[in-house]
Design an enzyme around this catalytic site. Structure first.
Site, PDB file in Angstrom:
ATOM      1  CG  HIS A   1      -1.800  -1.159   1.391  1.00 21.04           C
ATOM      2  ND1 HIS A   1      -2.733  -1.537   0.468  1.00 21.04           N
ATOM      3  CD2 HIS A   1      -1.916  -2.054   2.406  1.00 21.04           C
ATOM      4  CE1 HIS A   1      -3.384  -2.607   0.893  1.00 21.04           C
ATOM      5  NE2 HIS A   1      -2.907  -2.941   2.054  1.00 21.04           N
TER       6      HIS A   1
HETATM    7  O1  RIB Z   1      -5.487   0.316   4.058  1.00 20.64           O
HETATM    8  C1  RIB Z   1      -4.078   0.306   4.047  1.00 20.64           C
HETATM    9  C2  RIB Z   1      -3.538   1.519   4.731  1.00 20.64           C
HETATM   10  O2  RIB Z   1      -3.967   1.543   6.105  1.00 20.64           O
HETATM   11  C3  RIB Z   1      -2.000   1.528   4.794  1.00 20.64           C
HETATM   12  O3  RIB Z   1      -1.541   2.841   4.813  1.00 20.64           O
HETATM   13  C4  RIB Z   1      -1.712   0.864   6.107  1.00 20.64           C
HETATM   14  O4  RIB Z   1      -0.447   1.246   6.643  1.00 20.64           O
HETATM   15  C5  RIB Z   1      -2.815   1.426   6.965  1.00 20.64           C
HETATM   16  O5  RIB Z   1      -2.412   2.725   7.402  1.00 20.64           O
END
Ligand code: RIB
Ligand code: CA
Length: 315
Positions: free
Chosen positions: A240
């Site tokens: 992500h």
């Molecule tokens: O949904 C994924 C996100 O939420 C990423 O940034 C993870 O680190 C959490 O913060």
């Protein structure tokens, strides 16, 4: 080309940690003015401490770290220890940070840095948008000095923390609304694209083969993150937050399009959802560049090459 002035707002968080390492390894392209921490995956005391631990691991002690907001603007706080572990960076096993966070609050740093900017600053956000939203509310004039906001959050499709909502947006949807309505160039990197960049075993082995302390920390975290992800999905760790930094370094690895994105603030099943007007049905003008595809092999090739640039052992 001169390095891009950049502030990273984050909630480390295992994938935040990998994103930070990628940014720390890219000083030629990214002039990292500061790292601001926000409550999210784990409480603020952990996220800000983890940001400092990662800073030490990367050998970048000159980059200031600021602690920000300990809770969202309106809704009750939520966190994700069930994903990232109680430390927030389970699997990294890093020592106590070598030096404290800066005395200023992250929101004040964001306001002061943007007001004083001689060149517009890019904001890369990896967690709930509380710090950035409150900086905008406190001093709207700072928007004139924001080059763009690149935010990991939301989804065109399904959520991950509820059927409809992605964690960063769901954790502070009111802050997300402020940012999505700010009227500055905004690139949204949502789950549709981050779930294409999966840390598969061969990709992890290429990183592990670097044989350095940062590589070991990355693989330790992603081994755990991947195992927890497999409990829900049919694949390992989605990258992500590293997608945000990769987009800044190599936008050609990604594809997307402009569209209207609204944040659902109403109670119910879709609370915190990013409603993406893929086909222009709302008639409202686009407020975001929403990414949809990534060259995953190109992403991991760059990530691995950059991680190799970090000091083999903490300085
Ligand atoms: O949904 C994924 C996100 O939420 C990423 O940034 C993870 O680190 C959490 O913060
Ligand atoms: Ca994050």
């Amino acid at each position: 080309m001169s390095a891009r002035p950049l502030i990273i707002d984050c909630d480390p968080g295992q994938d935040d940690a990998v994103a930070l390492l990628l940014a720390f390894a890219s000083a030629e392209e990214l002039d990292l003015l500061g790292v601001t921490a926000v409550a999210g995956n784990v409480p603020l005391a952990r996220t800000e401490s983890n940001a400092r631990r990662i800073r030490d691991l990367a050998g970048r002690p000159e980059v200031p770290v600021y602690a920000g907001c300990p809770r969202p603007m309106v809704r009750e706080p939520v966190s994700a220890e069930y994903v990232h572990g109680s430390t927030g960076i389970d699997g990294a096993d890093l020592p106590e940070p070598s030096r404290p966070a800066e005395p200023a609050h992250a929101v004040d740093f964001l306001v002061d840095a943007l007001k004083a900017a001689v060149e517009p600053i890019t904001l890369a956000t990896l967690g709930p948008l509380t710090n950035v939203a409150l900086a905008i509310v406190k001093e709207p004039a700072i928007l004139a000095n924001v080059r763009e906001i690149v935010t990991m959050g939301g989804a065109i499709g399904l959520g991950n923390v509820t059927p409809a909502a992605e964690f960063n947006i769901h954790a502070d949807p009111h802050a997300a609304h402020v940012v999505f309505e700010a009227g500055v160039p905004l690139t949204m990197i949502g789950l549709d694209v981050t779930h294409q960049a999966i840390a598969t075993p061969p990709r992890l082995e290429a990183i592990r083969a670097l044989g350095t302390a940062p590589a070991a920390a990355v693989c330790g975290m992603l081994d755990l993150y991947g195992a927890r992800n497999l409990a829900t999905y049919d694949h390992g760790a989605p990258m992500h937050d590293p997608c945000v930094v990769a987009y800044l370094l190599a936008p050609g690895l990604f594809e997307g399009r402009a569209m209207r994105v609204d944040v659902e603030l109403g109670a119910g099943h879709c609370f915190g959802r990013t409603v993406c007007d893929l086909h222009g049905r709302s008639g409202a003008g686009a407020n975001a560049h929403v990414l949809e595809r990534v060259d995953a092999d190109g992403f991991f090739a760059m990530l691995t090459e950059r991680l190799a640039r970090l000091p083999a052992v903490p300085i």
